[in-house]
Design a protein around this motif. Structure first.
Motif, PDB file in Angstrom:
ATOM      1  N   ARG A 134       0.829  -1.212   0.000  1.00 50.86           N
ATOM      2  CA  ARG A 134       0.000   0.000   0.000  1.00 50.86           C
ATOM      3  C   ARG A 134       0.863   1.263   0.000  1.00 50.86           C
ATOM      4  O   ARG A 134       0.521   2.249  -0.645  1.00 50.86           O
ATOM      5  N   GLN A 135       2.005   1.196   0.707  1.00 48.86           N
ATOM      6  CA  GLN A 135       2.930   2.338   0.648  1.00 48.86           C
ATOM      7  C   GLN A 135       3.438   2.518  -0.773  1.00 48.86           C
ATOM      8  O   GLN A 135       3.536   3.629  -1.275  1.00 48.86           O
ATOM      9  N   GLY A 136       3.767   1.402  -1.409  1.00 42.24           N
ATOM     10  CA  GLY A 136       4.213   1.450  -2.799  1.00 42.24           C
ATOM     11  C   GLY A 136       3.147   2.061  -3.692  1.00 42.24           C
ATOM     12  O   GLY A 136       3.447   2.820  -4.613  1.00 42.24           O
TER      13      GLY A 136
ATOM     14  N   ALA B  16     -10.808   8.400  -3.667  1.00 41.39           N
ATOM     15  CA  ALA B  16     -10.418   7.200  -2.916  1.00 41.39           C
ATOM     16  C   ALA B  16     -10.777   7.322  -1.437  1.00 41.39           C
ATOM     17  O   ALA B  16     -11.099   6.339  -0.788  1.00 41.39           O
ATOM     18  N   GLY B  17     -10.732   8.535  -0.895  1.00 45.77           N
ATOM     19  CA  GLY B  17     -10.969   8.697   0.546  1.00 45.77           C
ATOM     20  C   GLY B  17      -9.948   7.898   1.322  1.00 45.77           C
ATOM     21  O   GLY B  17      -8.747   8.050   1.108  1.00 45.77           O
ATOM     22  N   ASN B  18     -10.406   7.002   2.180  1.00 41.83           N
ATOM     23  CA  ASN B  18      -9.483   6.196   2.981  1.00 41.83           C
ATOM     24  C   ASN B  18      -8.992   4.955   2.249  1.00 41.83           C
ATOM     25  O   ASN B  18      -8.202   4.193   2.794  1.00 41.83           O
ATOM     26  N   ALA B  19      -9.492   4.719   1.059  1.00 40.81           N
ATOM     27  CA  ALA B  19      -9.115   3.503   0.333  1.00 40.81           C
ATOM     28  C   ALA B  19      -7.697   3.609  -0.213  1.00 40.81           C
ATOM     29  O   ALA B  19      -7.122   4.691  -0.295  1.00 40.81           O
ATOM     30  N   ILE B  20      -7.153   2.471  -0.595  1.00 40.74           N
ATOM     31  CA  ILE B  20      -5.862   2.451  -1.276  1.00 40.74           C
ATOM     32  C   ILE B  20      -5.998   3.178  -2.616  1.00 40.74           C
ATOM     33  O   ILE B  20      -7.091   3.311  -3.150  1.00 40.74           O
ATOM     34  N   MET B  21      -4.858   3.654  -3.140  1.00 37.73           N
ATOM     35  CA  MET B  21      -4.890   4.395  -4.409  1.00 37.73           C
ATOM     36  C   MET B  21      -4.752   3.408  -5.571  1.00 37.73           C
ATOM     37  O   MET B  21      -3.752   2.699  -5.678  1.00 37.73           O
ATOM     38  N   THR B  22      -5.762   3.397  -6.421  1.00 41.03           N
ATOM     39  CA  THR B  22      -5.736   2.480  -7.567  1.00 41.03           C
ATOM     40  C   THR B  22      -5.970   3.260  -8.863  1.00 41.03           C
ATOM     41  O   THR B  22      -6.431   4.411  -8.847  1.00 41.03           O
ATOM     42  N   ARG B  23      -5.705   2.595  -9.955  1.00 35.52           N
ATOM     43  CA  ARG B  23      -5.983   3.227 -11.253  1.00 35.52           C
ATOM     44  C   ARG B  23      -7.471   3.510 -11.420  1.00 35.52           C
ATOM     45  O   ARG B  23      -7.848   4.447 -12.116  1.00 35.52           O
ATOM     46  N   SER B  24      -8.323   2.708 -10.776  1.00 32.04           N
ATOM     47  CA  SER B  24      -9.772   2.956 -10.879  1.00 32.04           C
ATOM     48  C   SER B  24     -10.124   4.353 -10.375  1.00 32.04           C
ATOM     49  O   SER B  24     -10.995   5.016 -10.939  1.00 32.04           O
ATOM     50  N   HIS B  25      -9.464   4.784  -9.294  1.00 31.99           N
ATOM     51  CA  HIS B  25      -9.760   6.115  -8.744  1.00 31.99           C
ATOM     52  C   HIS B  25      -9.292   7.216  -9.699  1.00 31.99           C
ATOM     53  O   HIS B  25      -9.975   8.211  -9.887  1.00 31.99           O
ATOM     54  N   PHE B  26      -8.115   7.015 -10.290  1.00 33.27           N
ATOM     55  CA  PHE B  26      -7.653   7.970 -11.307  1.00 33.27           C
ATOM     56  C   PHE B  26      -8.629   8.007 -12.482  1.00 33.27           C
ATOM     57  O   PHE B  26      -8.947   9.065 -13.013  1.00 33.27           O
ATOM     58  N   ALA B  27      -9.078   6.813 -12.866  1.00 31.40           N
ATOM     59  CA  ALA B  27      -9.985   6.727 -14.019  1.00 31.40           C
ATOM     60  C   ALA B  27     -11.254   7.532 -13.756  1.00 31.40           C
ATOM     61  O   ALA B  27     -11.694   8.321 -14.603  1.00 31.40           O
ATOM     62  N   GLU B  28     -11.819   7.327 -12.573  1.00 30.84           N
ATOM     63  CA  GLU B  28     -13.066   8.028 -12.274  1.00 30.84           C
ATOM     64  C   GLU B  28     -12.849   9.552 -12.271  1.00 30.84           C
ATOM     65  O   GLU B  28     -13.662  10.302 -12.791  1.00 30.84           O
ATOM     66  N   TRP B  29     -11.739   9.980 -11.688  1.00 26.55           N
ATOM     67  CA  TRP B  29     -11.462  11.417 -11.655  1.00 26.55           C
ATOM     68  C   TRP B  29     -11.283  11.964 -13.080  1.00 26.55           C
ATOM     69  O   TRP B  29     -11.851  13.014 -13.427  1.00 26.55           O
ATOM     70  N   LEU B  30     -10.525  11.238 -13.896  1.00 29.66           N
ATOM     71  CA  LEU B  30     -10.295  11.698 -15.273  1.00 29.66           C
ATOM     72  C   LEU B  30     -11.614  11.817 -16.041  1.00 29.66           C
ATOM     73  O   LEU B  30     -11.794  12.746 -16.831  1.00 29.66           O
TER      74      LEU B  30
END
Ligand code: AMP
Ligand code: MN
Ligand code: MN
Ligand code: MN
Length: 283
Positions: free
Chosen positions: A97-99, A127-141
Motif C-alpha cells: 500500500r505504501q508502494g 479514494a478517501g481512505n481507500a488504497i490508491m488504484t488506477r480505478s480512482h484515477f480513471a473516475e477522476w479523469l
C-alpha cells in the motif's frame, strides 16, 4: 440452480463502490450465500464484512487479491480463507500500500506532463481512505471530461505506454502464494483469461504457481467469456488445480458484472470449495 457462491468481490477498502457491510447486504439481497471479499492488497474490510455476514445470515470467506509482477506483467492472485490476523501478510500488504502511494504520485506526474494537473489530489478525494488504484484515477479523469467513460479513459491514459501508466514492481508470484499459504489460505490465479499470455507462458505460469503451493484458478469470472470457461476448465484439469468462481464485483459503474448471475462451473471441475464445511449445507 447455480451454486450461490461468489468468491471475488471488492469493497471501498480498495476500488469497489460499497462499504464492506453494504457489499455484504447487497450480496445477500442478490441471493449469494457464500461471499469472498477480495480487496486489492488490503484485508482491512474483512472484520466489518464478517459482522455484516452474521447479520444477513450468509457466510463470509476471508479474501484478498494480491498484485504480482511475473515476467514483467501484472497478475492478480486471490487468497481465500486467509487468517486476517497473520502478521507476515499484514506487514507485506502494508508495504504494497505504501508502494501504491508512491506509484500514484508518479502516475500524477506522468499525467501532469501530458497537461493534466491535479490528478493525485483528485484521485485521492475519490479514494478517501481507500488504497490508491488506477480505478480512482480513471473516475477522476472521467469527471474532468478527459474521456467519455472509465473504459475509454483506461485505454487513453492508464495502460502501458500511456501518460498515467507507471511500470510498478509488485510482489513476486512466489512471495504472494507463500504469504497466502502461510496465512492458512488457498491461492487462486484470478481471471487468467485477462493476461494476454501465449499458451507457453500460460502453461509456465500454471506450473510455477502450482510448484509454489497454489491451489486453484478462476474458471468462471465476470471477465471471462463462455469459451474461456471451457478453456480454463481444461487448464485446471491439466495442471491438477481446483476451479473457483467470482463476479469480481466492484459496484455500479465500476464492475464487470452484477452479483448473483454466475453460471455453474463446467462439468468435471473440482470446485475450490469441494471440501469446505461451510458449503456442505448448500449442496
Ligand atoms: P491497479 O491495481 O491500481 O493497477 O488498478 C487495477 C484496477 O483497475 C483493476 O482491479 C480493475 O478494477 C480496474 N481496471 C483495470 N483495467 C480496466 C479497464 N480496462 N477498464 C475498467 N477498469 C479497469
Ligand atoms: Mn479492481
Ligand atoms: Mn483483478
Ligand atoms: Mn478483482
Amino acid at each position: 440452480m447455480p451454486a450461490p457462491i461468489d468468491l471475488h468481490s471488492h469493497s471501498n477498502i480498495s476500488d469497489g463502490v460499497l462499504a464492506p457491510n453494504a457489499l455484504v447486504a447487497h450480496a445477500a439481497e442478490r441471493g449469494v450465500k457464500v461471499l469472498g471479499l477480495t480487496d486489492h492488497d488490503d484485508i482491512g474490510g474483512l472484520a466489518a464484512a464478517r459482522d455484516a455476514a452474521v447479520q444477513h445470515g450468509i457466510t463470509l470467506i476471508n479474501g484478498v487479491e494480491i498484485s504480482v509482477t511475473w515476467k514483467r506483467r501484472t497478475l492478480h492472485i486471490v487468497g481465500l480463507k486467509i487468517d486476517d490476523q497473520n502478521a507476515d501478510l499484514k506487514q507485506a500488504l502494508g508495504a504494497v500500500r505504501q508502494g501504491r502511494e508512491a506509484r500514484a504520485m508518479e502516475m500524477a506526474q506522468g499525467l501532469a506532463k501530458a497537461g493534466i494537473e491535479g490528478a493525485y489530489e483528485g484521485a485521492k478525494q475519490i479514494a478517501g481512505n481507500a488504497i490508491m488504484t488506477r480505478s480512482h484515477f480513471a473516475e477522476w479523469l472521467v469527471t474532468q471530461g478527459h474521456a467519455k467513460d472509465v473504459r475509454a479513459v483506461f485505454k487513453k491514459y492508464l495502460v502501458k505506454g500511456k501518460p498515467g501508466f507507471v511500470d510498478f514492481e509488485w510482489m513476486s508470484l512466489e512471495q504472494a502464494v507463500g504469504l497466502i499459504v502461510g496465512a492458512g489460505g488457498l491461492a487462486v490465479v484470478a481471471h487468467p483469461g485477462r493476461y494476454d499470455l501465449g499458451m507457453i507462458n500460460m502453461h509456465l505460469l500454471m506450473h510455477e504457481f502450482r510448484s509454489h503451493g497454489g491451489s486453484a484458478i478462476e474458471v468462471v469470472t465476470g471477465s471471462h467469456t463462455p469459451p474461456q470457461f471451457q478453456q480454463f476448465a481444461k487448464i485446471a484439469h491439466r495442471f491438477d488445480l481446483k476451479a473457483s468462481q467470482g463476479s469480481d464485483y466492484h459496484g455500479v459503474g465500476r464492475s464487470y458484472m452484477e452479483m448473483g448471475y454466475l453460471p455453474d462451473l463446467p462439468a468435471g471441475c473440482v470446485p475450490v470449495w469441494h471440501d469446505w464445511p461451510e458449503v456442505q449445507h448448500l449442496s
